[in-house]
Design a protein around this motif. Structure first.
Motif, PDB file in Angstrom:
ATOM      1  N   GLY A   2       5.078  -5.263   4.869  1.00  0.00           N
ATOM      2  CA  GLY A   2       3.939  -6.406   4.412  1.00  0.00           C
ATOM      3  C   GLY A   2       2.864  -6.681   5.615  1.00  0.00           C
ATOM      4  O   GLY A   2       1.936  -7.521   5.629  1.00  0.00           O
ATOM      5  N   GLY A   3       3.192  -6.170   6.846  1.00  0.00           N
ATOM      6  CA  GLY A   3       2.422  -6.472   8.121  1.00  0.00           C
ATOM      7  C   GLY A   3       1.160  -5.895   8.119  1.00  0.00           C
ATOM      8  O   GLY A   3       0.694  -4.870   7.381  1.00  0.00           O
ATOM      9  N   TYR A   4       0.171  -6.462   8.518  1.00  0.00           N
ATOM     10  CA  TYR A   4      -1.320  -6.457   8.586  1.00  0.00           C
ATOM     11  C   TYR A   4      -2.153  -7.111   9.656  1.00  0.00           C
ATOM     12  O   TYR A   4      -1.506  -8.097  10.220  1.00  0.00           O
ATOM     13  N   VAL A   5      -3.201  -6.590   9.945  1.00  0.00           N
ATOM     14  CA  VAL A   5      -4.114  -7.237  11.133  1.00  0.00           C
ATOM     15  C   VAL A   5      -5.469  -7.005  10.303  1.00  0.00           C
ATOM     16  O   VAL A   5      -5.938  -6.186   9.472  1.00  0.00           O
ATOM     17  N   THR A   6      -6.459  -8.047  10.734  1.00  0.00           N
ATOM     18  CA  THR A   6      -7.730  -7.926   9.956  1.00  0.00           C
ATOM     19  C   THR A   6      -8.744  -8.040  11.385  1.00  0.00           C
ATOM     20  O   THR A   6      -8.429  -8.426  11.954  1.00  0.00           O
TER      21      THR A   6
END
Length: 459
Positions: free
Chosen positions: A29-33
């Motif tokens: 579920g890791g993410y960056v924006t």
């Protein structure tokens, strides 16, 4: 030129972001924006720390700059102004880049790709931006208004100035659609404040500013400070209120067709003649429109003559005090909804709250309540919003919106709405929730394009 939807456009930036957040992106579920526009950007890339005793250099961030410029070039080629994105690693190891296009029904957000207000009714504006000035019977110019004295004073201070012709004044009136007040005409008959007349002589410009008391605009830069001159996002505008005290010199408006801007104080605050004064004011008084405020103006002088002859420069009145029209319930302000209840209440904000969730029953049925902004988890029963029949703006947390959607209880009186996100929340469910709300009003939806990046090992 590559397109913004070509993964090759993004490849250098994808590598930088993956290297900066390898552990986060590898986690489930890791993410960056991030967000990139033609003139600025916010991207999740770690910048190197300079050696002790040395300031950061452009070359230290050359990789980031080059990667961002590549995306900006694609934006320009595509005719786009900006792009929001989310980078994640899929369970099978693929690198996925989600490009978010909010479309015309969403205002810009503050934490990409989270969103600003959802514009549910096209071209709708908050109530203060619809407010026109009220007539003040008996309003007259101040006794100090004296066009002849004003003109004599300015000619003494500016003996070599070039004044405007009657034709130039008439041209300005035709452009603005108003007749200029006699004092303003007298001022421009002495000096028309054109750089061409000064030959780029900054000292000449300073002499005019000193003589008049502001940075004087030439006639072709005069404008009417109506509501269109003071745009504001719904998220902020909906929490404002147009209030004029019974003895106020200046009406508490966003703008007015009677505010004629003719100068600046050098710091972005506009100087205007006010032809629609408050109950305690004078027609043609000089007001200051603070560029850091969304509403209202402050009195500088009773007349243009008074400002110039007596060199009036004291105008800053500070922030407006509390009033019962706008109420804030939080750990630093009011201690409950009951304390906010007032027949004239227009705006209710519920912020950080440490007690039990709050009931909206005390404000149910208030005739003027148009804005409710409540932090996630602060409402005991979101369905009590059904009792707020005049809402035009509603800001709630995702869970509260889900309750309203599940009960088919989203107020149809709304013109705009917002999803209040606190803490770490995955962006995609927020975007989906926003689209559900937009669908209720048949508005253009937020679109998302998913690109797969092939970055080699650890892709």
């Amino acid at each position: 030129m590559s397109s913004i939807h070509d993964v090759a456009t993004w490849e250098p930036l994808l590598r930088l972001m993956r290297a900066s957040h390898a552990e986060r992106l590898a986690a489930p579920g890791g993410y960056v924006t991030g967000q990139i526009s033609l003139g600025s950007w916010s991207v999740p890339v770690h910048r190197p720390h300079p050696a002790p005793g040395r300031a950061a250099q452009v070359e230290d961030m050359r990789g980031e700059f080059t990667a961002v410029e590549r995306v900006q070039a694609a934006l320009k080629a595509d005719g786009a102004a900006d792009v929001s994105f989310m980078l994640e690693t899929a369970p099978d190891g693929r690198t996925l880049l989600h490009l978010v296009d909010p479309g015309p029904a969403v205002e810009p957000g503050f934490t990409s790709p989270y969103l600003g207000a959802l514009l549910l009714v096209e071209d709708a504006v908050p109530e203060p931006w619809r407010r026109l000035p009220e007539a003040v019977p008996g309003a007259v110019p101040a006794p100090s208004a004296d066009p002849a004295l004003l003109e004599r004073t300015l000619r003494e201070r500016l003996p070599d100035a070039i004044g405007a012709t009657e034709a130039e004044i008439a041209e300005a009136e035709a452009r603005l659609g108003v007749t200029l007040p006699d004092e303003l005409k007298a001022l421009y008959r002495v000096t028309r404040a054109r750089w061409q007349d000064w030959g780029d002589d900054y000292e000449a410009a300073d002499r005019v500013g000193d003589a008049v008391g502001c940075e004087l605009f030439p006639l072709d830069r005069l404008y009417i400070a109506d509501v269109r001159s003071r745009p504001c996002p719904w998220r902020f505008a909906a929490t404002e209120a147009a209030v004029t005290a019974p003895d106020a010199a200046v009406q508490g408006l966003v703008g007015s067709p009677g505010w004629i801007v003719f100068g600046d104080n050098g710091g972005g605050d506009r100087v205007a003649l006010d032809m629609t004064p408050g109950p305690g004011g004078h027609t043609g008084q000089v007001i200051m429109i603070d560029h850091e405020r969304n509403i209202g103006a402050s009195l500088r002088a009773d007349s243009l003559t008074d400002m110039v002859v007596n060199r009036r420069d004291d105008w800053y009145t500070g922030r407006q005090g509390d009033n019962p029209v706008v109420a804030h319930v939080n750990i630093r302000a009011l201690d409950g909804v009951e304390a906010a209840t007032h027949p004239d209440l227009e705006v209710l904000g519920i912020g950080v709250w440490e007690g039990e969730p709050l009931s909206l029953a005390p404000v149910a049925g208030l005739p003027r309540l148009r804005t409710l902004a409540a932090y996630p988890g602060t409402l005991a029963d979101p369905l009590e919003i059904a009792g707020l029949t005049g809402l035009e703006y509603l800001s709630l947390g995702p869970e509260e919106w889900r309750v309203l959607l599940g009960a088919d209880a989203v107020p149809r009186s709304l013109s705009a709405a917002a999803i209040e996100v606190q803490g770490e929340r995955h962006p995609l469910p927020i975007l989906d929730l926003a689209n559900e709300l937009l669908t209720l009003w048949d508005r253009p939806l937020i679109t998302r394009t998913v690109l797969e990046g092939d970055l080699g090992t650890g892709r």
